[in-house]
Design an enzyme around this catalytic site. Structure first.
Site, PDB file in Angstrom:
ATOM      1  N   GLY A  80     101.418  30.000  -5.920  1.00  0.00           N
ATOM      2  CA  GLY A  80     102.434  30.102  -4.875  1.00  0.00           C
ATOM      3  C   GLY A  80     101.889  30.683  -3.577  1.00  0.00           C
ATOM      4  N   GLY A  99      98.407  26.760 -10.402  1.00  0.00           N
ATOM      5  CA  GLY A  99      98.068  27.141 -11.768  1.00  0.00           C
ATOM      6  C   GLY A  99      97.692  25.965 -12.643  1.00  0.00           C
ATOM      7  CE  LYS A 123     111.714  22.519 -11.170  1.00  0.00           C
ATOM      8  NZ  LYS A 123     111.995  23.954 -11.077  1.00  0.00           N
ATOM      9  NE  ARG A 147      95.307  34.105 -11.372  1.00  0.00           N
ATOM     10  CZ  ARG A 147      96.592  33.790 -11.477  1.00  0.00           C
ATOM     11  NH1 ARG A 147      97.338  34.401 -12.372  1.00  0.00           N
ATOM     12  NH2 ARG A 147      97.121  32.893 -10.680  1.00  0.00           N
TER      13      ARG A 147
HETATM   14  P1  ADP Z   1     100.624  23.534 -10.121  1.00  0.00           P
HETATM   15  O1  ADP Z   1     100.821  24.649 -11.127  1.00  0.00           O
HETATM   16  O2  ADP Z   1      99.228  23.012 -10.095  1.00  0.00           O
HETATM   17  O3  ADP Z   1     101.159  23.911  -8.757  1.00  0.00           O
HETATM   18  P2  ADP Z   1     103.112  22.298 -10.905  1.00  0.00           P
HETATM   19  O4  ADP Z   1     103.501  23.527 -11.644  1.00  0.00           O
HETATM   20  O5  ADP Z   1     103.836  21.961  -9.663  1.00  0.00           O
HETATM   21  O6  ADP Z   1     101.535  22.303 -10.621  1.00  0.00           O
HETATM   22  O7  ADP Z   1     103.295  21.030 -11.869  1.00  0.00           O
HETATM   23  C1  ADP Z   1     102.669  20.944 -13.112  1.00  0.00           C
HETATM   24  C2  ADP Z   1     103.579  20.325 -14.142  1.00  0.00           C
HETATM   25  O8  ADP Z   1     104.064  19.067 -13.704  1.00  0.00           O
HETATM   26  C3  ADP Z   1     102.861  20.071 -15.450  1.00  0.00           C
HETATM   27  O9  ADP Z   1     103.495  20.821 -16.460  1.00  0.00           O
HETATM   28  C4  ADP Z   1     103.041  18.576 -15.704  1.00  0.00           C
HETATM   29  O10 ADP Z   1     103.329  18.274 -17.039  1.00  0.00           O
HETATM   30  C5  ADP Z   1     104.230  18.253 -14.843  1.00  0.00           C
HETATM   31  N1  ADP Z   1     104.262  16.835 -14.502  1.00  0.00           N
HETATM   32  C6  ADP Z   1     103.429  16.161 -13.674  1.00  0.00           C
HETATM   33  N2  ADP Z   1     103.746  14.854 -13.645  1.00  0.00           N
HETATM   34  C7  ADP Z   1     104.805  14.686 -14.465  1.00  0.00           C
HETATM   35  C8  ADP Z   1     105.604  13.566 -14.842  1.00  0.00           C
HETATM   36  N3  ADP Z   1     105.359  12.346 -14.350  1.00  0.00           N
HETATM   37  N4  ADP Z   1     106.635  13.770 -15.692  1.00  0.00           N
HETATM   38  C9  ADP Z   1     106.885  15.009 -16.175  1.00  0.00           C
HETATM   39  N5  ADP Z   1     106.173  16.096 -15.861  1.00  0.00           N
HETATM   40  C10 ADP Z   1     105.139  15.949 -15.011  1.00  0.00           C
HETATM   41 MG    MG Z   2     102.557  25.275 -12.270  1.00  0.00          MG
END
Ligand code: ADP
Ligand code: MG
Length: 397
Positions: free
Chosen positions: A377, A354, A199, A38
């Site tokens: 976000g 992230g 989520k 960054r």
């Molecule tokens: P990003 O930061 O790329 O937007 P998120 O923050 O939405 O992604 O999600 C990342 C998290 O989701 C990671 O910490 C990962 O461990 C968790 N995760 C993904 N699949 C699973 C799963 N099947 N069970 C529990 N946690 C999960």
């Molecule tokens: Mg994340």
């Protein structure tokens, strides 16, 4: 969508002092910056301002100090790293506003750089307090926003200050908007959207929007479990966000509507383990047969192979969210296979988020992606079509 606000390269900056909002929210360990992506991303705007004879005051947040100083979240290590990258000295101001900040800002000459302390050490930042915004604005006579990762926040430094000074968007901000907009506005077909993470509620708006504009939405991560539950499929001890189940049911109904463009694709198999633990053994199961006592921690091998084929045939790919708990060695495979496919497809590839970007960095694949967004976000809200307060607040182009 082209960037439709004032652009920094069109502003007369010589002899002026520019307050530049950057996103230096970088990981630190042992007082050192562990990933300077960054910081590097902000260099072109900083360099442009210095080359054109401006004095540059940089402002950023780091972490969530909740409105009071926390030495572990000081930007001091960032000033040191920035000085190395710029090849010139960077003055570090131990406060964001106050007498010392005013004194240092007044002494700053054209071609010089200073970095203010973490904006979020003051509660006025996230509260968008007008007095805090005025104190920041008083340090400079121009404002430039290059902090794409923070434009979805209406904070003092992102929304308050641009209302008080002539304001424009920096080079990174412009490029983020232009590169991400191609995905939603003018994608090469087919547009394949790969969504994972923890989520469904985080990404509900994004899924709704992409049901209208994408060709396929491939679901992975823990996000798939509310969809299964909405279909009456048991998911054992998998992470299920309860409020996500009804959201998922609504999305499944939208996906079935005759005028919906995108196909919503769910995993056909799941890799499960007995616990969220580095030592957990990987067991491949059909999606509808995760038993009590086991939890789904990754997409299965069949699903990963299918997603890779679909990604290979894409005209445009947008990927957000890991396919599984990729932090656990046994459950990084799905994310790895999808990341490899995104890196090697001939289509235009854009990745935001992230944890997804952290996965790309870990796999050494960032150079093979057309655009890796610095905004988590913010990238999702832009694609969702939500107006971003930090961009709306800038002067018109
Ligand atoms: P990003 O930061 O790329 O937007 P998120 O923050 O939405 O992604 O999600 C990342 C998290 O989701 C990671 O910490 C990962 O461990 C968790 N995760 C993904 N699949 C699973 C799963 N099947 N069970 C529990 N946690 C999960
Ligand atoms: Mg994340």
């Amino acid at each position: 969508m082209a960037f439709d606000r004032a652009r920094v390269q069109d502003v007369e900056v010589a002899g002026h002092t520019a307050l530049v909002r950057v996103d230096f929210n970088v990981p630190l360990a042992g007082g050192e910056v562990t990933d300077d992506t960054r910081i590097r991303a902000a260099l072109p705007t900083i360099q442009l301002l210095l080359d054109r004879g401006a004095a540059v005051i940089l402002a950023s947040h780091l972490g969530r100090p909740d409105g009071s100083p926390d030495p572990a979240l000081s930007l001091d290590p960032v000033a040191r790293r920035l000085a190395e990258l710029l090849g010139r000295s960077v003055a570090f101001c131990p406060e964001a506003t106050g007498e010392e900040a005013v004194r240092m800002a007044d002494a700053l000459e054209p071609g010089e750089v200073m970095l203010l302390e973490n904006l979020r050490f003051d509660p006025g930042e996230t509260a968008n307090d007008p007095a805090f915004a005025r104190a920041l604005a008083s340090l400079a006579d121009l404002y430039v926003d290059d902090a794409f990762g923070a434009v979805h926040r209406a904070h003092a430094s992102t929304e308050g200050v641009p209302g008080l000074l002539p304001s424009s968007g920096g080079l990174l901000l412009q490029e983020e908007v232009e590169r991400l907009s191609v995905v939603a506005d003018d994608p090469e077909r087919p547009l394949i959207v790969v969504l994972g993470g923890a989520k469904v509620s985080d990404k509900i708006g994004l899924i709704s929007r992409f049901l209208e504009i994408a060709d396929e939405i491939l679901i992975g991560g823990a996000m798939c479990f509310p969809f299964f539950r909405a279909q009456g499929i048991e998911t054992g001890d998998s992470l299920v966000e309860e409020e996500g189940i009804s959201l998922a049911a609504d999305l499944l109904a939208s996906a079935e509507a005759p005028d919906t463009r995108a196909e919503l694709v769910l995993p056909v198999d799941i890799a499960a383990g007995e616990s969220f633990d580095a030592g957990a053994e990987r067991v491949e199961l059909d999606s509808d047969s995760v038993p009590e006592g086991m939890l789904g921690l990754d997409i299965g091998e069949k699903t990963a192979a299918d997603y890779a084929v679909r990604i290979d045939g894409a005209g445009t790919v947008f990927w957000n969210g890991p396919m599984g708990a990729f932090e656990l060695p046994g459950f990084s495979l799905g994310t790895r296979i999808v990341a490899d496919a995104v890196a090697s497809t001939d289509g235009l590839t854009v990745v935001g988020g992230g944890d997804s970007v952290a996965a790309l960095v870990e796999f050494g694949l960032t150079d093979s992606i057309d655009w890796v967004s610095t905004g988590g976000g913010a990238s999702l809200e832009l694609l969702e079509g939500i107006p971003l307060p930090g961009i709306e607040a800038l002067d018109g182009g």
